[in-house]
Motif scaffolding. Structure first.
Motif, PDB file in Angstrom:
ATOM      1  N   CYS A 140      -3.602  -0.738  -6.786  1.00 26.98           N
ATOM      2  CA  CYS A 140      -3.712   0.612  -7.343  1.00 26.98           C
ATOM      3  C   CYS A 140      -2.412   1.012  -8.034  1.00 26.98           C
ATOM      4  O   CYS A 140      -2.416   1.441  -9.189  1.00 26.98           O
ATOM      5  N   ILE A 141      -1.301   0.849  -7.337  1.00 27.09           N
ATOM      6  CA  ILE A 141       0.006   1.201  -7.906  1.00 27.09           C
ATOM      7  C   ILE A 141       0.263   0.401  -9.177  1.00 27.09           C
ATOM      8  O   ILE A 141       0.641   0.963 -10.213  1.00 27.09           O
TER       9      ILE A 141
ATOM     10  N   CYS B  78      -2.915   6.535  -4.486  1.00 25.35           N
ATOM     11  CA  CYS B  78      -3.116   5.129  -4.113  1.00 25.35           C
ATOM     12  C   CYS B  78      -3.090   4.917  -2.603  1.00 25.35           C
ATOM     13  O   CYS B  78      -3.669   3.942  -2.117  1.00 25.35           O
ATOM     14  N   LYS B  79      -2.459   5.820  -1.864  1.00 29.58           N
ATOM     15  CA  LYS B  79      -2.411   5.678  -0.407  1.00 29.58           C
ATOM     16  C   LYS B  79      -3.791   5.787   0.225  1.00 29.58           C
ATOM     17  O   LYS B  79      -4.012   5.286   1.313  1.00 29.58           O
ATOM     18  N   GLN B  80      -4.713   6.446  -0.451  1.00 29.06           N
ATOM     19  CA  GLN B  80      -6.065   6.609   0.102  1.00 29.06           C
ATOM     20  C   GLN B  80      -6.981   5.441  -0.275  1.00 29.06           C
ATOM     21  O   GLN B  80      -8.149   5.458   0.075  1.00 29.06           O
ATOM     22  N   THR B  81      -6.439   4.453  -0.955  1.00 32.43           N
ATOM     23  CA  THR B  81      -7.250   3.293  -1.339  1.00 32.43           C
ATOM     24  C   THR B  81      -6.942   2.112  -0.422  1.00 32.43           C
ATOM     25  O   THR B  81      -5.848   2.015   0.117  1.00 32.43           O
TER      26      THR B  81
ATOM     27  N   ARG C 141       0.586   9.154  -4.280  1.00 31.56           N
ATOM     28  CA  ARG C 141      -0.199   9.722  -3.202  1.00 31.56           C
ATOM     29  C   ARG C 141      -1.663   9.294  -3.322  1.00 31.56           C
ATOM     30  O   ARG C 141      -2.295   8.994  -2.324  1.00 31.56           O
TER      31      ARG C 141
ATOM     32  N   VAL D  74     -11.031   0.357  -5.620  1.00 32.99           N
ATOM     33  CA  VAL D  74      -9.961   1.335  -5.865  1.00 32.99           C
ATOM     34  C   VAL D  74     -10.497   2.498  -6.697  1.00 32.99           C
ATOM     35  O   VAL D  74     -10.230   3.662  -6.383  1.00 32.99           O
TER      36      VAL D  74
ATOM     37  N   TYR E 101      -3.637  -0.700  -1.944  1.00 33.35           N
ATOM     38  CA  TYR E 101      -2.523   0.122  -2.417  1.00 33.35           C
ATOM     39  C   TYR E 101      -1.728  -0.551  -3.539  1.00 33.35           C
ATOM     40  O   TYR E 101      -1.484   0.062  -4.576  1.00 33.35           O
ATOM     41  N   ASP E 102      -1.313  -1.793  -3.338  1.00 29.77           N
ATOM     42  CA  ASP E 102      -0.481  -2.474  -4.335  1.00 29.77           C
ATOM     43  C   ASP E 102      -1.211  -2.630  -5.664  1.00 29.77           C
ATOM     44  O   ASP E 102      -0.623  -2.421  -6.725  1.00 29.77           O
TER      45      ASP E 102
END
Length: 180
Positions: free
Chosen positions: A12-13, A3-6, A1, A134, A9-10
């Protein structure tokens, strides 16, 4: 969740999943993991710059000038921005941590534009920039929550909107720097 605000995303994950401490971690800990990654990536970039300065690539005066400037910028990230972010995370001053992360993103972008021709650091500059963004993006909701809790209810929506706008403008600036 988180990472969705960055905006990356990839990245971050991938960064968080590669660290076992990220499982069930607080926002502060997730940001710290990204700052550790920032320091690692910035150090790797500085090591490459040092290698390039020692190799024949730096014989061209313009290239040597650009690489020397980039070395200074990456020293600022490693010796200035990262410790600043770490201290801000320790004291809970997330706004200052976001500022430090945005500063690191700007330094990476500034290195990229130093080169009169194609930069040999493009990929690494992008990674350092993106990791910095990020890290900053992870902390923005924590700042928004603090603002909303610290201000009386009747002012929450107006101030919360202002804080969001100011923070998104700051991150938009560093995002545009590397892309534009």
């Amino acid at each position: 969740r988180t990472c969705k605000q960055t905006p990356f995303y990839d990245l971050c994950i991938w960064s968080l999943k590669s660290n076992p401490e990220s499982r069930d971690a607080s926002v502060k800990k997730l940001a710290q993991i990204m700052v550790d990654s920032l320091k690692t990536k910035a150090t790797e970039t500085l090591d490459l710059i040092d290698e390039l300065l020692q190799d024949g690539l730096a014989l061209d005066p313009e290239m040597q000038k650009a690489l020397t400037s980039c070395a200074e910028r990456y020293n600022v990230i490693i010796r200035g921005d990262v410790p600043e972010i770490n201290e801000a995370l320790k004291t809970g001053d997330y706004k200052f941590a976001v500022k430090g992360a945005n500063d690191a993103a700007i330094e990476a972008n500034s290195c990229e534009i130093e080169f009169p021709t194609k930069s040999p650091l493009t990929d690494m500059n992008k990674v350092v920039h993106d990791v910095s963004v990020v890290a900053a993006s992870i902390l923005i909701p924590a700042i928004e929550n603090w603002v909303l809790k610290a201000v009386p209810r009747e002012a929450n929506s107006a101030i919360g909107s202002l804080a969001k706008a100011a923070l998104s403008t700051s991150n938009h600036f560093s995002l545009c720097m590397i892309q534009g």
